[in-house]
Write a protein that holds these residues in place. Structure first.
Motif, PDB file in Angstrom:
ATOM      1  N   LYS A  91       4.221  10.018 -13.518  1.00  0.00           N
ATOM      2  CA  LYS A  91       3.058  10.692 -14.103  1.00  0.00           C
ATOM      3  C   LYS A  91       2.038   9.673 -14.582  1.00  0.00           C
ATOM      4  CE  LYS A  91       5.648  14.752 -15.713  1.00  0.00           C
ATOM      5  NZ  LYS A  91       7.008  14.307 -15.380  1.00  0.00           N
ATOM      6  N   GLU A  92       2.540   8.519 -15.080  1.00  0.00           N
ATOM      7  CA  GLU A  92       1.664   7.473 -15.592  1.00  0.00           C
ATOM      8  C   GLU A  92       1.185   6.572 -14.457  1.00  0.00           C
ATOM      9  OE1 GLU A  92       4.898   7.857 -16.235  1.00  0.00           O
ATOM     10  OE2 GLU A  92       5.398   7.534 -18.345  1.00  0.00           O
ATOM     11  N   ASP A  93       0.208   5.719 -14.745  1.00  0.00           N
ATOM     12  CA  ASP A  93      -0.254   4.715 -13.799  1.00  0.00           C
ATOM     13  C   ASP A  93       0.590   3.463 -13.952  1.00  0.00           C
ATOM     14  OD1 ASP A  93      -3.695   5.691 -14.349  1.00  0.00           O
ATOM     15  OD2 ASP A  93      -2.312   6.297 -12.759  1.00  0.00           O
ATOM     16  N   VAL A  94       1.165   3.003 -12.851  1.00  0.00           N
ATOM     17  CA  VAL A  94       2.016   1.813 -12.845  1.00  0.00           C
ATOM     18  C   VAL A  94       1.206   0.647 -12.290  1.00  0.00           C
ATOM     19  CG1 VAL A  94       4.096   0.770 -11.877  1.00  0.00           C
ATOM     20  CG2 VAL A  94       4.114   3.176 -12.594  1.00  0.00           C
ATOM     21  N   SER A  95       1.193  -0.469 -13.009  1.00  0.00           N
ATOM     22  CA  SER A  95       0.395  -1.621 -12.587  1.00  0.00           C
ATOM     23  C   SER A  95       1.195  -2.538 -11.672  1.00  0.00           C
ATOM     24  CB  SER A  95      -0.099  -2.406 -13.809  1.00  0.00           C
ATOM     25  OG  SER A  95       0.985  -2.841 -14.598  1.00  0.00           O
ATOM     26  N   VAL A  96       0.561  -2.980 -10.578  1.00  0.00           N
ATOM     27  CA  VAL A  96       1.206  -3.839  -9.579  1.00  0.00           C
ATOM     28  C   VAL A  96       0.350  -5.087  -9.387  1.00  0.00           C
ATOM     29  CG1 VAL A  96       2.014  -4.026  -7.203  1.00  0.00           C
ATOM     30  CG2 VAL A  96       2.197  -1.831  -8.415  1.00  0.00           C
ATOM     31  N   TYR A  97       0.950  -6.266  -9.526  1.00  0.00           N
ATOM     32  CA  TYR A  97       0.250  -7.508  -9.198  1.00  0.00           C
ATOM     33  C   TYR A  97       0.641  -7.938  -7.795  1.00  0.00           C
ATOM     34  CZ  TYR A  97      -1.407 -12.228  -8.927  1.00  0.00           C
ATOM     35  OH  TYR A  97      -2.042 -13.370  -8.510  1.00  0.00           O
ATOM     36  N   PHE A  98      -0.366  -8.039  -6.925  1.00  0.00           N
ATOM     37  CA  PHE A  98      -0.145  -8.469  -5.545  1.00  0.00           C
ATOM     38  C   PHE A  98      -1.326  -9.341  -5.122  1.00  0.00           C
ATOM     39  CE2 PHE A  98       0.898  -8.767  -1.279  1.00  0.00           C
ATOM     40  CZ  PHE A  98      -0.066  -8.245  -0.437  1.00  0.00           C
ATOM     41  N   ASP A  99      -1.065 -10.607  -4.838  1.00  0.00           N
ATOM     42  CA  ASP A  99      -2.087 -11.551  -4.413  1.00  0.00           C
ATOM     43  C   ASP A  99      -2.031 -11.658  -2.896  1.00  0.00           C
ATOM     44  OD1 ASP A  99      -2.840 -15.056  -5.239  1.00  0.00           O
ATOM     45  OD2 ASP A  99      -3.864 -13.586  -3.966  1.00  0.00           O
ATOM     46  N   GLU A 100      -3.066 -11.170  -2.235  1.00  0.00           N
ATOM     47  CA  GLU A 100      -3.059 -11.188  -0.776  1.00  0.00           C
ATOM     48  C   GLU A 100      -3.242 -12.582  -0.195  1.00  0.00           C
ATOM     49  OE1 GLU A 100      -5.491  -7.077  -0.284  1.00  0.00           O
ATOM     50  OE2 GLU A 100      -4.878  -8.091   1.557  1.00  0.00           O
ATOM     51  N   ASN A 101      -3.630 -13.554  -1.020  1.00  0.00           N
ATOM     52  CA  ASN A 101      -3.864 -14.904  -0.523  1.00  0.00           C
ATOM     53  C   ASN A 101      -3.129 -15.936  -1.367  1.00  0.00           C
ATOM     54  OD1 ASN A 101      -5.993 -14.317   1.575  1.00  0.00           O
ATOM     55  ND2 ASN A 101      -6.949 -13.412  -0.254  1.00  0.00           N
ATOM     56  N   PRO A 102      -1.820 -15.845  -1.448  1.00  0.00           N
ATOM     57  CA  PRO A 102      -1.091 -16.804  -2.269  1.00  0.00           C
ATOM     58  C   PRO A 102      -0.985 -18.154  -1.580  1.00  0.00           C
ATOM     59  CG  PRO A 102       0.444 -15.426  -1.102  1.00  0.00           C
ATOM     60  CD  PRO A 102      -0.920 -14.909  -0.767  1.00  0.00           C
ATOM     61  N   HIS A 103      -0.738 -19.188  -2.377  1.00  0.00           N
ATOM     62  CA  HIS A 103      -0.519 -20.519  -1.826  1.00  0.00           C
ATOM     63  C   HIS A 103       0.899 -20.615  -1.320  1.00  0.00           C
ATOM     64  CE1 HIS A 103      -4.352 -22.031  -3.270  1.00  0.00           C
ATOM     65  NE2 HIS A 103      -4.101 -21.451  -4.435  1.00  0.00           N
ATOM     66  N   ASP A 104       1.055 -21.173  -0.119  1.00  0.00           N
ATOM     67  CA  ASP A 104       2.379 -21.278   0.460  1.00  0.00           C
ATOM     68  C   ASP A 104       3.044 -22.591   0.107  1.00  0.00           C
ATOM     69  OD1 ASP A 104       3.570 -20.169   3.715  1.00  0.00           O
ATOM     70  OD2 ASP A 104       4.030 -19.534   1.684  1.00  0.00           O
ATOM     71  N   GLY A 105       2.275 -23.566  -0.277  1.00  0.00           N
ATOM     72  CA  GLY A 105       2.852 -24.850  -0.648  1.00  0.00           C
ATOM     73  C   GLY A 105       2.275 -25.315  -1.956  1.00  0.00           C
ATOM     74  N   LEU A 106       3.004 -26.089  -2.696  1.00  0.00           N
ATOM     75  CA  LEU A 106       2.536 -26.583  -3.983  1.00  0.00           C
ATOM     76  C   LEU A 106       1.580 -27.757  -3.791  1.00  0.00           C
ATOM     77  CD1 LEU A 106       5.678 -26.547  -6.260  1.00  0.00           C
ATOM     78  CD2 LEU A 106       3.543 -25.350  -6.639  1.00  0.00           C
ATOM     79  N   LEU A 107       0.476 -27.733  -4.501  1.00  0.00           N
ATOM     80  CA  LEU A 107      -0.465 -28.844  -4.498  1.00  0.00           C
ATOM     81  C   LEU A 107      -0.499 -29.468  -5.872  1.00  0.00           C
ATOM     82  CD1 LEU A 107      -3.406 -27.153  -2.541  1.00  0.00           C
ATOM     83  CD2 LEU A 107      -1.554 -28.553  -1.617  1.00  0.00           C
ATOM     84  N   GLU A 108      -0.757 -30.743  -5.921  1.00  0.00           N
ATOM     85  CA  GLU A 108      -0.745 -31.447  -7.203  1.00  0.00           C
ATOM     86  C   GLU A 108      -1.812 -30.914  -8.151  1.00  0.00           C
ATOM     87  OE1 GLU A 108       0.885 -35.782  -5.609  1.00  0.00           O
ATOM     88  OE2 GLU A 108      -1.119 -35.608  -6.471  1.00  0.00           O
ATOM     89  N   ILE A 109      -2.896 -30.359  -7.607  1.00  0.00           N
ATOM     90  CA  ILE A 109      -3.991 -29.896  -8.474  1.00  0.00           C
ATOM     91  C   ILE A 109      -3.701 -28.539  -9.103  1.00  0.00           C
ATOM     92  CG2 ILE A 109      -5.741 -31.182  -7.162  1.00  0.00           C
ATOM     93  CD1 ILE A 109      -6.492 -28.523  -5.807  1.00  0.00           C
ATOM     94  N   SER A 168       0.832  -1.209   0.000  1.00  0.00           N
ATOM     95  CA  SER A 168       0.000   0.000   0.000  1.00  0.00           C
ATOM     96  C   SER A 168       0.866   1.257   0.000  1.00  0.00           C
ATOM     97  CB  SER A 168      -0.914  -0.013   1.228  1.00  0.00           C
ATOM     98  OG  SER A 168      -1.658   1.188   1.311  1.00  0.00           O
ATOM     99  N   HIS A 169       1.897   1.272   0.847  1.00  0.00           N
ATOM    100  CA  HIS A 169       2.793   2.437   0.885  1.00  0.00           C
ATOM    101  C   HIS A 169       3.571   2.575  -0.428  1.00  0.00           C
ATOM    102  CE1 HIS A 169       2.217   3.772   4.991  1.00  0.00           C
ATOM    103  NE2 HIS A 169       2.363   2.537   5.449  1.00  0.00           N
ATOM    104  N   LEU A 170       4.005   1.454  -0.976  1.00  0.00           N
ATOM    105  CA  LEU A 170       4.756   1.511  -2.229  1.00  0.00           C
ATOM    106  C   LEU A 170       3.896   2.064  -3.352  1.00  0.00           C
ATOM    107  CD1 LEU A 170       7.298   0.932  -3.889  1.00  0.00           C
ATOM    108  CD2 LEU A 170       6.471  -1.404  -4.225  1.00  0.00           C
ATOM    109  N   GLN A 171       2.638   1.622  -3.430  1.00  0.00           N
ATOM    110  CA  GLN A 171       1.746   2.124  -4.478  1.00  0.00           C
ATOM    111  C   GLN A 171       1.529   3.627  -4.334  1.00  0.00           C
ATOM    112  OE1 GLN A 171      -1.460  -0.724  -3.750  1.00  0.00           O
ATOM    113  NE2 GLN A 171      -1.136  -1.607  -5.782  1.00  0.00           N
ATOM    114  N   SER A 172       1.413   4.098  -3.099  1.00  0.00           N
ATOM    115  CA  SER A 172       1.244   5.541  -2.889  1.00  0.00           C
ATOM    116  C   SER A 172       2.504   6.299  -3.306  1.00  0.00           C
ATOM    117  CB  SER A 172       0.929   5.821  -1.415  1.00  0.00           C
ATOM    118  OG  SER A 172      -0.295   5.215  -1.036  1.00  0.00           O
ATOM    119  N   GLU A 173       3.681   5.742  -2.967  1.00  0.00           N
ATOM    120  CA  GLU A 173       4.943   6.394  -3.344  1.00  0.00           C
ATOM    121  C   GLU A 173       5.118   6.399  -4.856  1.00  0.00           C
ATOM    122  OE1 GLU A 173       8.376   8.501  -2.252  1.00  0.00           O
ATOM    123  OE2 GLU A 173       6.808   7.732  -0.936  1.00  0.00           O
ATOM    124  N   ILE A 174       4.720   5.314  -5.511  1.00  0.00           N
ATOM    125  CA  ILE A 174       4.837   5.228  -6.965  1.00  0.00           C
ATOM    126  C   ILE A 174       3.923   6.241  -7.639  1.00  0.00           C
ATOM    127  CG2 ILE A 174       4.227   3.741  -8.923  1.00  0.00           C
ATOM    128  CD1 ILE A 174       5.519   1.428  -7.413  1.00  0.00           C
TER     129      ILE A 174
END
Length: 729
Positions: free
Chosen positions: A43-61, A32-38
């Motif tokens: 002058k342009e809008d910078v796109s940020v991908y941030f997943d607040e609920n990422p998977h911490d372990g790999l699943l076979e599915i 949130s702070h980084l997006q505000s600083e950016i």
């Protein structure tokens, strides 16, 4: 939202372990702070991908390729490096970090992007929130194939190792870091990467970041800038830190000298060399950066007066500010065996200065290390002790005169020192606001003590720099000359370590603009006597010798400039230009090609190489080289027209000449004279030479020996022009 850069889906991808966000939502708050600083940075809008609920372990599915392929197609990757991130079993490490690192090897820009300045920046910008284990550091550096360079958000104190937060007091943090400053560093790093490849070329990033005779020439008059009150003489406590053992010149410099047939005299080959690195500001207060800048400037200036030392110029070492390259790599690039590293902590009234002298080879180690706690007023008192210890330790000999200057212990008003240090710091920024503020500080120093030469030296150099960079003062050259003359008048004993700079300002003025060659030579001689490590004085002296048709002496001076400042492209660039100017084309070509091995994007070297190829009949090579650097507003624009003319492509040459004429630029007068001489149009060539004289073009004094003007040598008008200039020799 898509990326600003074509071919990418996002500008930034944030990668992290969910474990690092569970406790207090640190990662979410950071984003949130980084997006505000950016938003405040672009002058342009910078796109940020941030997943607040990422998977911490790999699943076979999980079909990782499909779910992440589009999201990882980002220009920049910011991993949050924690105590848990570098885990080969984690999703973030294996399917984000490693995958992105591999993807960059295949895409259009690669992982490491070269800036227009020649520096390199990475598309992976690590943010470190913990001090991590050695095994984790090894894992990440093995994957990257280089040293981990991170922007740290770490709060460190006795027994504490946790992420930095906005509420943390930097005075209690051993790292002395402000959360907001670190956020700003990340935003600036993002900007550097994006603008390095931005489709709008105007936004492309271009930076990461002694004699004792009567002072002055006999008939020089000092302009009455202000009345000097004859208060007791005040000088800076001139003894300063000192320095160090030289290694052999770097391989490329040696090759450049060998290939161009140059050798330094035996006594010059044994001079020792040192680099005074930028002083780190660990005060936690960016407003005190001027103190760090002052210490580096003082140290560099004082040591440059020692004849048995070569001191790398400050502007060259500044490119290594905040560098995390190994000491030996920096030493190799600077061609030194020793470096001085320094830092400051505390406040203006309670400064802690740490000094470390590093020996880089065969293994890097400290050969001297000490710290001092004092206030600003007493800062100069530590210099003599450090200087004495270092000079004796590395067995650097000083002359009787140098010893006198080093041991001069006349005091200076600390308020003058403070104002001058701030003046230099702000003027060096070369912005309208910075230059105006810097001038204000210097003039405050004059008001405090009109008899001190330091503010006059600073204003003389500042007005010259502002004229080139900020362009704010049309009377800048005249003011620079006036302050330089005043500085010399105020320092008849020549004790100020930067007085050589005033002589350089005057030498350039007399040589290139006023064409008073006797005065120019006098000030060049004084500058090189007072500062044997002045790059500008040496290459300017080289051009003075060329004026007398002493080409070999001029080339030797330029090689000395290369020795002093191996990372400044103008030094080898001028050597090649000197040779091509007089038609020594094979030597010019060799110098240009060697320059381009170190500075591949340096247009002056390409221009020289193209001219040499034209002169040697390699017309297609010449045309291709000049086409690659052509810009109708550039001072090198004439190179393409000359290449076309020499190749018999008259119409194309005339088209380039017409484009240059449309620009209506004063610096094109000389180039157009050369173009029309190559085309056989003597009338137009003479016309533009007359215009160049009227406009005081700085190339005019070297008219007699210019290879491109050979077609005019039998033209009476050409001979009359030369006689009218009263050239020396």
């Amino acid at each position: 939202m898509s990326s600003l850069i074509p071919g990418y889906n996002y500008d930034i991808f944030i990668s992290y372990r969910q474990k690092d966000n569970k406790y207090d939502g640190w990662v979410t708050e950071f984003v949130s702070h980084l997006q505000s600083e950016i938003e405040a940075t672009f002058k342009e809008d910078v796109s940020v991908y941030f997943d607040e609920n990422p998977h911490d372990g790999l699943l076979e599915i999980h079909d990782v390729n499909k779910s992440l392929e589009g999201k990882l197609k980002s220009l920049i990757f910011i991993p949050i490096i924690s105590q848990t991130y570098c885990d080969p079993k984690s999703f973030a490490w294996q399917q984000e970090f490693c995958v992105f690192n591999g993807m960059t090897r295949e895409d259009q820009h690669g992982r490491d992007i070269k800036l227009a300045s020649g520096n390199v920046c990475s598309r992976i910008i690590p943010v470190k929130i913990h001090e991590i284990d050695a095994i984790d550091t090894e894992l990440i550096e093995t994957e990257l194939g280089c040293r981990l360079r991170s922007i740290d958000f770490i709060y460190s104190s006795s027994g504490v190792n946790r992420p930095l937060t906005p509420l943390d007091n930097p005075e209690k943090n051993l790292n002395r870091t402000f959360y907001r400053d670190q956020i700003n560093k990340v935003a600036n790093a993002v900007k550097e990467v994006i603008y390095a490849v931005h489709p709008d070329e105007r936004k492309r990033a271009t930076k990461p970041y002694q004699s004792r005779t009567r002072a002055g020439f006999p008939d020089e008059k000092v302009s009455p800038l202000y009345e000097t009150k004859r208060t007791p003489r005040n000088y800076i406590e001139t003894a300063i830190f000192s320095i160090l053992i030289i290694m052999a010149l770097a391989f490329v410099i040696t090759k450049l000298m060998d290939k161009t047939g140059g050798k330094l005299p035996p006594d010059e080959e044994v001079r020792k060399a040192i680099a005074i690195m930028p002083v780190s500001n660990f005060t936690g207060n960016p407003d005190l950066a001027w103190i760090a800048d002052m210490i580096q400037s003082d140290l560099t200036g004082q040591l440059q007066g020692i004849s048995h030392l070569t001191v790398r110029p400050k502007q060259t070492t500044m490119q290594f500010r905040n560098s995390e390259e190994p000491i030996q790599e920096i030493a190799k690039k600077l061609s030194v065996n020793n470096l001085v590293e320094s830092s400051i902590k505390g406040t203006e009234d309670n400064i802690q200065v740490e000094i470390m002298v590093v020996e880089a080879f065969p293994v890097d180690k400290y050969i001297y290390r000490s710290s001092f706690a004092l206030n600003f007023e007493n800062l100069g008192k530590i210099y003599s002790e450090i200087t004495d210890r270092i000079l004796k330790g590395i067995e650097v000999r000083t002359t009787e005169r140098e010893e006198e200057v080093l041991t001069a212990r006349i005091t200076v008003n600390p308020e003058v020192r403070k104002a001058c240090a701030r003046g230099r710091y702000y003027m060096s920024q070369l912005t309208l606001e910075g230059v105006e503020l810097g001038m204000q500080y210097y003039k405050e120093a004059i008001a405090i003590d009109p008899a001190d030469p330091e503010p006059c030296i600073g204003l003389a150099v500042g007005y010259v720099s502002a004229g080139h960079g900020a362009g704010i003062s049309p009377d800048g050259p005249e003011m620079a000359k006036a302050y330089a003359l005043k500085a010399i008048e105020l320092d008849p004993e020549e004790l100020h370590p930067d007085l050589a700079d005033a002589h350089v300002v005057l030498a350039e003025r007399y040589l290139y603009t006023e064409w008073d060659f006797e005065k120019a030579e006098y000030h060049l001689r004084k500058a090189t006597e007072l500062n044997p490590s002045s790059t500008t004085a040496h290459y300017t002296y080289g051009w003075y010798f060329a004026l007398l048709d002493r080409i070999d002496d001029g080339a030797d001076m330029m090689r000395k400039a290369i020795e002093i400042d191996p990372l400044n492209p103008i030094c080898p660039g001028y050597l090649g230009w000197l040779y091509v100017w007089v038609g020594r084309n094979e030597e010019a070509l060799a110098a240009a090609e060697q320059t381009l091995t170190v500075f591949p994007d340096y247009n002056m070297a390409h221009f020289v190489k193209g001219l040499a190829c034209s002169n040697m009949g390699r017309h297609e090579d010449a045309i291709e080289i000049q086409q690659n650097i052509y810009n109708p507003r550039s001072g090198f624009a004439s190179g393409l027209a000359i290449a076309y003319a020499r190749a018999g492509k008259r119409e194309l040459a005339l088209e380039i000449a017409a484009e240059m004429e449309k620009q209506n630029l004063s610096w094109h007068t000389w180039g157009l004279a050369e173009v029309y001489a190559a085309l056989g149009d003597n009338d137009k060539s003479i016309y533009y030479l007359e215009e160049a004289i009227r406009l005081r073009h700085d190339f005019m004094p070297w008219i007699r020996y210019n290879y491109n003007l050979r077609p005019l040598k039998d033209d009476q008008r050409f001979q009359d022009l030369i006689r009218g200039m009263n050239l020396p020799g």
